[in-house]
Scaffold this motif. Sequence first.
Motif, PDB file in Angstrom:
ATOM      1  N   LEU A 157      20.127  -2.475  97.423  1.00 28.44           N
ATOM      2  CA  LEU A 157      19.854  -3.335  95.879  1.00 28.44           C
ATOM      3  C   LEU A 157      18.349  -3.969  96.147  1.00 28.44           C
ATOM      4  O   LEU A 157      17.997  -4.375  96.849  1.00 28.44           O
ATOM      5  N   LEU A 158      17.481  -3.637  95.034  1.00 27.86           N
ATOM      6  CA  LEU A 158      16.169  -4.106  94.815  1.00 27.86           C
ATOM      7  C   LEU A 158      16.187  -5.361  93.728  1.00 27.86           C
ATOM      8  O   LEU A 158      15.192  -6.399  94.019  1.00 27.86           O
ATOM      9  N   GLY A 159      16.990  -5.333  93.123  1.00 23.87           N
ATOM     10  CA  GLY A 159      17.322  -6.477  91.951  1.00 23.87           C
ATOM     11  C   GLY A 159      17.295  -6.031  90.609  1.00 23.87           C
ATOM     12  O   GLY A 159      17.606  -4.914  90.359  1.00 23.87           O
ATOM     13  N   ARG A 160      17.252  -6.902  89.738  1.00 28.80           N
ATOM     14  CA  ARG A 160      17.303  -6.663  88.200  1.00 28.80           C
ATOM     15  C   ARG A 160      16.127  -6.002  87.863  1.00 28.80           C
ATOM     16  O   ARG A 160      15.019  -6.452  88.314  1.00 28.80           O
ATOM     17  N   GLN A 161      16.140  -5.143  86.832  1.00 33.84           N
ATOM     18  CA  GLN A 161      14.986  -4.486  86.412  1.00 33.84           C
ATOM     19  C   GLN A 161      14.255  -5.318  85.561  1.00 33.84           C
ATOM     20  O   GLN A 161      12.980  -5.433  85.422  1.00 33.84           O
ATOM     21  N   THR A 162      14.792  -6.090  84.504  1.00 39.68           N
ATOM     22  CA  THR A 162      14.067  -6.998  83.620  1.00 39.68           C
ATOM     23  C   THR A 162      14.721  -8.373  83.614  1.00 39.68           C
ATOM     24  O   THR A 162      15.306  -8.807  82.652  1.00 39.68           O
TER      25      THR A 162
END
Length: 150
Positions: free
Chosen positions: A17-22
């Motif tokens: 996981l890289l994180g939330r998009q926005t």
Amino acid sequence: MDLINLSDSSNSVRLHLLGRQTPGILPAHDLMVAEVIVGTNFISGRCRVYFLLSNLEQWSSALNSLENGQDAEWLDMGNGPTIRIECARSDNDDSTIVIEDTSDSSAKASIPMALHPGWVQDQRRLLEEVVKTWPIEVMETSPGSYKWKN
């Protein structure tokens, strides 16, 4: 942080996981960005994946199937990579992790893997950590949309 981390002595498949998009911007606040990372003695590669945090419940259901020795598929949304795990049929067989791009490239990688006993529980622990780290913040983006079952 990994949501999926499967490996044996020579092959591995991870969903990192890289994180939330926005973050903070509706309606895609809970859109997650991740990478599928495949490594074998023969090939290695990575591809970007997007999914909603609400899709984690589907991953939990897939883990239930896998725990019962049934094959499972996750992220089959028709617009990007799909992850399928085919269970070993006997003690002498390997499981197979299939990553298939169902959209543009139609590329497919089948990774055989000798998974250790207890691997499903390991994946459940990763799922629990992901839910703790990235709770669903947008519980309802529009009338009638999905709500996570805690």
